[in-house]
Design an enzyme around this catalytic site. Structure first.
Site, PDB file in Angstrom:
ATOM      1  N   HIS A  11     161.632  79.035  33.845  1.00  0.00           N
ATOM      2  CA  HIS A  11     161.184  80.412  33.608  1.00  0.00           C
ATOM      3  C   HIS A  11     162.349  81.390  33.701  1.00  0.00           C
ATOM      4  CE1 HIS A  11     161.534  81.614  37.815  1.00  0.00           C
ATOM      5  NE2 HIS A  11     160.996  80.449  38.133  1.00  0.00           N
ATOM      6  N   GLY A  12     162.143  82.565  33.110  1.00  0.00           N
ATOM      7  CA  GLY A  12     163.136  83.621  33.174  1.00  0.00           C
ATOM      8  C   GLY A  12     163.199  84.247  34.559  1.00  0.00           C
ATOM      9  N   THR A  14     162.889  86.487  37.728  1.00  0.00           N
ATOM     10  CA  THR A  14     161.818  87.322  38.259  1.00  0.00           C
ATOM     11  C   THR A  14     162.396  88.362  39.211  1.00  0.00           C
ATOM     12  OG1 THR A  14     161.384  85.977  40.216  1.00  0.00           O
ATOM     13  CG2 THR A  14     160.230  85.344  38.175  1.00  0.00           C
ATOM     14  N   GLU A  84     156.110  74.863  41.166  1.00  0.00           N
ATOM     15  CA  GLU A  84     157.342  74.791  41.955  1.00  0.00           C
ATOM     16  C   GLU A  84     157.090  74.093  43.283  1.00  0.00           C
ATOM     17  OE1 GLU A  84     160.297  74.264  42.093  1.00  0.00           O
ATOM     18  OE2 GLU A  84     161.407  76.153  41.972  1.00  0.00           O
TER      19      GLU A  84
END
Length: 187
Positions: A11-12, A14, A84
């Site tokens: 994911h990008g 955060t 995660e």
């Protein structure tokens, strides 16, 4: 274990990544940089022939937000095994605070401290759920997941010991292709 081809996305960035706060099972929104990273992943994937590929994502918000941007118009199924690593009592804590409290675990750049979170999932449990995930695959798949999950997943797919997760590379908003036991960072 013979595996189909994999494209593994982290994911990008955060808000909590930027602040140095551990997320684990919790979430924070993608930053503007995280959105740009997901858009770059979309560009990388658009250059590939993904005919016949499925798409799976962690059900956690940051992964789903990345998947929506990186795989526009594609059906992306959620798989809880891609979440995660659980961080137990360290969930939501600042990494800098933990390093001050437990300096022996945070010396250098190593990531082994993930295995010491009180009440956390631990690397063996993460390995077990990811082996089950990989064993259930029946075709090429794009996977949107998280930092430690991605590293352990790539170790398993390459036939490396899980303890090598510290050395396989990481990064926000990345795309790794794993094929025939070899991993390549796509740019």
């Amino acid at each position: 274990m013979t595996l189909p081809d994999l494209l593994i996305l982290r994911h990008g960035e955060t808000e909590w990544n930027r602040a140095g706060r551990l997320q684990g099972k919790l979430d924070s929104p993608l930053t503007e940089e995280g959105l740009r990273q997901a858009d770059r992943q979309a560009e990388i994937l658009a250059a590939l022939d993904l005919t016949g590929w499925s798409a799976l994502s962690s059900p956690q918000g940051r992964a789903l937000a990345t998947a929506a941007r990186a795989l526009p118009g594609r059906s992306v199924l959620q798989d809880a095994r891609l979440r995660e690593i659980g961080l137990g009592d360290w969930t939501g804590r600042l990494r800098s605070d933990l390093a001050a409290e437990h300096p022996h675990l945070f010396q250098g750049e190593g990531l082994g401290w993930y295995d010491h979170a009180p009440g956390g999932e631990g690397l063996l449990a993460l390995e077990s759920r990811l082996r089950a995930f990989l064993g259930a695959l029946n075709g090429p798949v794009v996977i949107v997941t998280h930092g430690i999950t991605s590293r352990v997943l790539r170790c398993l797919a390459q036939g490396l010991p899980v303890k090598a997760f510290e050395t396989v590379g990481g990064g926000q908003g990345v795309v790794y292709r794993v094929s025939g036991g070899q991993s390549e960072l796509l740019r």
